[in-house]
Scaffold this motif. Structure first.
Motif, PDB file in Angstrom:
ATOM      1  N   SER A 294     -11.400  11.560  -4.416  1.00 45.99           N
ATOM      2  CA  SER A 294     -11.623   9.866  -3.374  1.00 45.99           C
ATOM      3  C   SER A 294     -12.215   9.390  -3.743  1.00 45.99           C
ATOM      4  CB  SER A 294     -11.984  10.816  -2.191  1.00 45.99           C
ATOM      5  OG  SER A 294     -12.464  10.967  -2.012  1.00 45.99           O
ATOM      6  N   GLY A 346      -4.794   7.439   2.052  1.00 43.85           N
ATOM      7  CA  GLY A 346      -3.801   7.058   0.186  1.00 43.85           C
ATOM      8  C   GLY A 346      -4.365   5.678   0.612  1.00 43.85           C
ATOM      9  N   CYS A 347      -3.872   5.024   1.929  1.00 43.97           N
ATOM     10  CA  CYS A 347      -4.636   3.452   1.172  1.00 43.97           C
ATOM     11  C   CYS A 347      -5.968   2.583   1.186  1.00 43.97           C
ATOM     12  CB  CYS A 347      -4.552   2.285   3.280  1.00 43.97           C
ATOM     13  SG  CYS A 347      -2.525   2.565   3.448  1.00 43.97           S
ATOM     14  N   THR A 349      -7.863   5.332  -0.863  1.00 41.45           N
ATOM     15  CA  THR A 349      -7.631   5.056  -2.983  1.00 41.45           C
ATOM     16  C   THR A 349      -6.757   4.257  -2.960  1.00 41.45           C
ATOM     17  OG1 THR A 349      -5.846   6.940  -2.344  1.00 41.45           O
ATOM     18  CG2 THR A 349      -8.684   7.849  -1.728  1.00 41.45           C
ATOM     19  N   TYR A 350      -5.755   4.066  -2.283  1.00 43.77           N
ATOM     20  CA  TYR A 350      -5.246   2.621  -3.828  1.00 43.77           C
ATOM     21  C   TYR A 350      -5.715   1.430  -4.030  1.00 43.77           C
ATOM     22  CZ  TYR A 350      -1.461   0.445  -5.066  1.00 43.77           C
ATOM     23  OH  TYR A 350      -0.425  -0.148  -5.855  1.00 43.77           O
ATOM     24  N   CYS A 351      -6.505   0.952  -2.397  1.00 40.44           N
ATOM     25  CA  CYS A 351      -7.475  -0.319  -3.071  1.00 40.44           C
ATOM     26  C   CYS A 351      -8.950   0.379  -3.547  1.00 40.44           C
ATOM     27  CB  CYS A 351      -7.790  -1.083  -0.758  1.00 40.44           C
ATOM     28  SG  CYS A 351      -6.248  -1.328  -0.320  1.00 40.44           S
ATOM     29  N   TRP A 424       0.307  11.923 -10.114  1.00 37.07           N
ATOM     30  CA  TRP A 424       0.868  11.154  -9.439  1.00 37.07           C
ATOM     31  C   TRP A 424      -0.214   9.919  -8.975  1.00 37.07           C
ATOM     32  CZ3 TRP A 424       4.484  12.854  -4.887  1.00 37.07           C
ATOM     33  CH2 TRP A 424       5.827  13.363  -5.729  1.00 37.07           C
ATOM     34  N   GLY A 425      -2.108  10.798  -8.742  1.00 37.90           N
ATOM     35  CA  GLY A 425      -3.448  10.360  -8.453  1.00 37.90           C
ATOM     36  C   GLY A 425      -3.174  10.404  -7.053  1.00 37.90           C
ATOM     37  N   SER A 427      -3.901   8.707  -4.643  1.00 33.50           N
ATOM     38  CA  SER A 427      -2.859   8.405  -2.406  1.00 33.50           C
ATOM     39  C   SER A 427      -1.955   8.419  -2.768  1.00 33.50           C
ATOM     40  CB  SER A 427      -3.022   6.525  -3.835  1.00 33.50           C
ATOM     41  OG  SER A 427      -4.337   6.220  -3.254  1.00 33.50           O
ATOM     42  N   PHE A 428      -0.384   8.454  -3.775  1.00 34.23           N
ATOM     43  CA  PHE A 428       1.221   8.819  -3.798  1.00 34.23           C
ATOM     44  C   PHE A 428       0.385  10.440  -2.953  1.00 34.23           C
ATOM     45  CE2 PHE A 428       1.225   5.189  -6.698  1.00 34.23           C
ATOM     46  CZ  PHE A 428       2.531   4.345  -5.544  1.00 34.23           C
ATOM     47  N   TRP A 431       0.523  10.483   0.497  1.00 35.71           N
ATOM     48  CA  TRP A 431       1.321   9.017   1.019  1.00 35.71           C
ATOM     49  C   TRP A 431       2.233  10.634   1.438  1.00 35.71           C
ATOM     50  CZ3 TRP A 431       0.589   4.306  -1.811  1.00 35.71           C
ATOM     51  CH2 TRP A 431      -0.422   3.687  -1.260  1.00 35.71           C
TER      52      TRP A 431
END
Length: 459
Positions: A294, A346-347, A349-351, A424-425, A427-428, A431
């Motif tokens: 993270s 998830g949002c 870590t995606y950002c 997948w990482g 974030s996914f 989610w």
């Protein structure tokens, strides 16, 4: 205020029920230590300063996690075969041996297969305990405090997980087994004082032993209490005999396909799927890896210990509220909270491709929220709800089948979770967990029935 004192665990008549609950939960605490031990230990054994003489790769780590599920499956099957034949007390005794072997194997580990075997036995203890301990507690507890006492199963597991986090973080690898092996010895010795449950003894036509057990767990051994005790015991005996009369025919597949049974199985399947696919159990086992992925600035092991404390607060909250607000409300709050929390995690870590250095404390805060709401319902009262879902005649078998299904899910999710993180990482992966939790929320909102105050000897 009257409701509070009625549900108090410190009443004179229920103090031995509380004592019994504490004693049998020594083993669930120990199971928690075994579960919590893994996360910081994985960090240690993947460094050049590993205390082990062998290396552990990603595939082996996924097997280390998932062996818990296979052990749980075997523990559940063993107890399912013995719980009605040998009794609750014998099954409680049985768990001490495998638990002691966990720490012997960990101390003596010369290759990864020793650790596989230790994790398998940790799962065996958990699978056995998650079946027999809630049933034992539900049969000795008064209905007005049964929810609180049964939810202490997960409270003790979370206390054990925190202890496992701390011990494996701050003590040398080979010191932890010396401390942890005290638990099965204490557990075995303390169990000697506990009688078998009165409902089980009544089903076996042991009337005198059943009455003694009933009076012991309700602390009714004085002459003043004798008449009240006898009246209450006769009510229990009548209820058990009535239930036996209704269920006089041998258990058959038709009993498993009645409408109440099918509704119970449907709810238990969704409950198990939500518990595992929402990721909350995987988070506990791989917490250090999640914080690494993270980008949190907080020390990985410190964050893991903080989460351990949060889990305890969450389960304690459920212990207080479960017999007041009910099971359904706590489950709805829990699944909705986990879903929203995982979406937010998830949002973030995606950002992470943007400069979020000012907010790198946020993963810890979000995980605190996720673990807290998970423990007030989805984790904290999982086995309480599971036991209460089914009709009396099929309760032991149906609960066992449900835990078998849960064990298979534990094996699958713990095997896949580190691979999902890798491929997948984070974030996914988060989610996916959020979607599972929210689907569970909608099912519970539409179909989950409240079981607060339900008698455990009547449908």
């Amino acid at each position: 205020m009257a409701k509070f004192f009625e549900n108090s665990l410190l009443q004179h008549k229920t103090r031995y029920q509380l004592l019994a609950t504490v004693i049998v939960n020594i083993i669930t605490f120990g199971h928690g230590v075994g579960v919590g031990w893994l996360s910081p230990t994985l960090t240690k054994i993947q460094t050049p300063d590993s205390p082990l003489d062998f290396e552990v790769n990603l595939a082996q780590i996924s097997w280390l996690g998932s062996m818990l599920g296979l052990g749980s499956l075997c523990g559940n099957l063993t107890i399912a075969l013995l719980i009605e034949r040998a009794g609750r007390k014998f099954c409680l005794y049985l768990m001490a041996g495998p638990y002691a072997c966990i720490w012997i194997l960990i101390y003596c580990a010369s290759n990864v297969y020793y650790l596989y075997a230790a994790r398998f036995l940790c799962g065996f203890t958990g699978g056995a305990g998650y079946l027999v301990v809630p049933i034992f507690i539900s049969e000795v507890a008064d209905s007005n405090i049964r929810g609180a006492l049964t939810s202490m199963v997960m409270l003790s597991v979370d206390l054990g997980i925190l202890a496992g986090y701390i011990l494996s973080t701050y003590l040398a690898y080979h010191v932890v087994p010396f401390l942890a092996i005290i638990l099965p010895v204490a557990y075995f010795m303390a169990n000697i004082m506990l009688p078998e449950t009165a409902p089980y003894l009544l089903r076996k036509s042991q009337l005198t032993a059943a009455e003694n057990s009933f009076r012991y767990y309700r602390n009714q051994r004085s002459a003043v209490c004798e008449q009240t005790s006898r009246v209450k015991f006769e009510e229990l005996r009548t209820a058990v005999l009535s239930q036996q009369t209704r269920n006089a025919t041998p258990l058959s597949y038709k009993d498993l396909t009645t409408k109440p049974a099918l509704k119970g199985f449907a709810a238990s399947i969704v409950l198990s799927l939500g518990y595992q696919f929402s990721g909350v159990f995987s988070f506990i086992n791989y917490m250090s890896d999640i914080f690494k992925a993270s980008g949190s600035i907080v020390d990985v092991n410190t964050a893991t210990i903080i989460i351990g404390l949060v889990q305890i607060v969450g389960v304690y909250t459920s212990t207080i509220l479960v017999d007041i607000v009910g099971r359904r409300v706590l489950m709805l709050i829990s699944t909705l909270g986990v879903g929203i929390g995982c979406i937010a995690f998830g949002c973030f870590t995606y950002c992470a491709i943007y400069d979020l250095s000012e907010f790198n404390w946020l993963p810890l805060v979000l995980m605190v929220i996720i673990c807290y709401v998970a423990n007030i319902g989805l984790i904290g009262i999982f086995f309480l709800v599971l036991v209460e879902l089914f009709p009396v005649k099929i309760r032991s078998l149906a609960t066992s089948l449900s835990v078998i299904f849960l064990s298979l899910l534990v094996f699958g999710t713990l095997k896949l979770f580190p691979l999902m993180l890798h491929y997948w990482g984070i974030s996914f992966t988060m989610w996916f967990s959020a979607a599972s939790a929210l689907l569970t929320f909608f099912y519970f909102w539409l179909f989950l029935q409240e079981t607060k105050g339900k008698s455990m000897i009547e449908d």
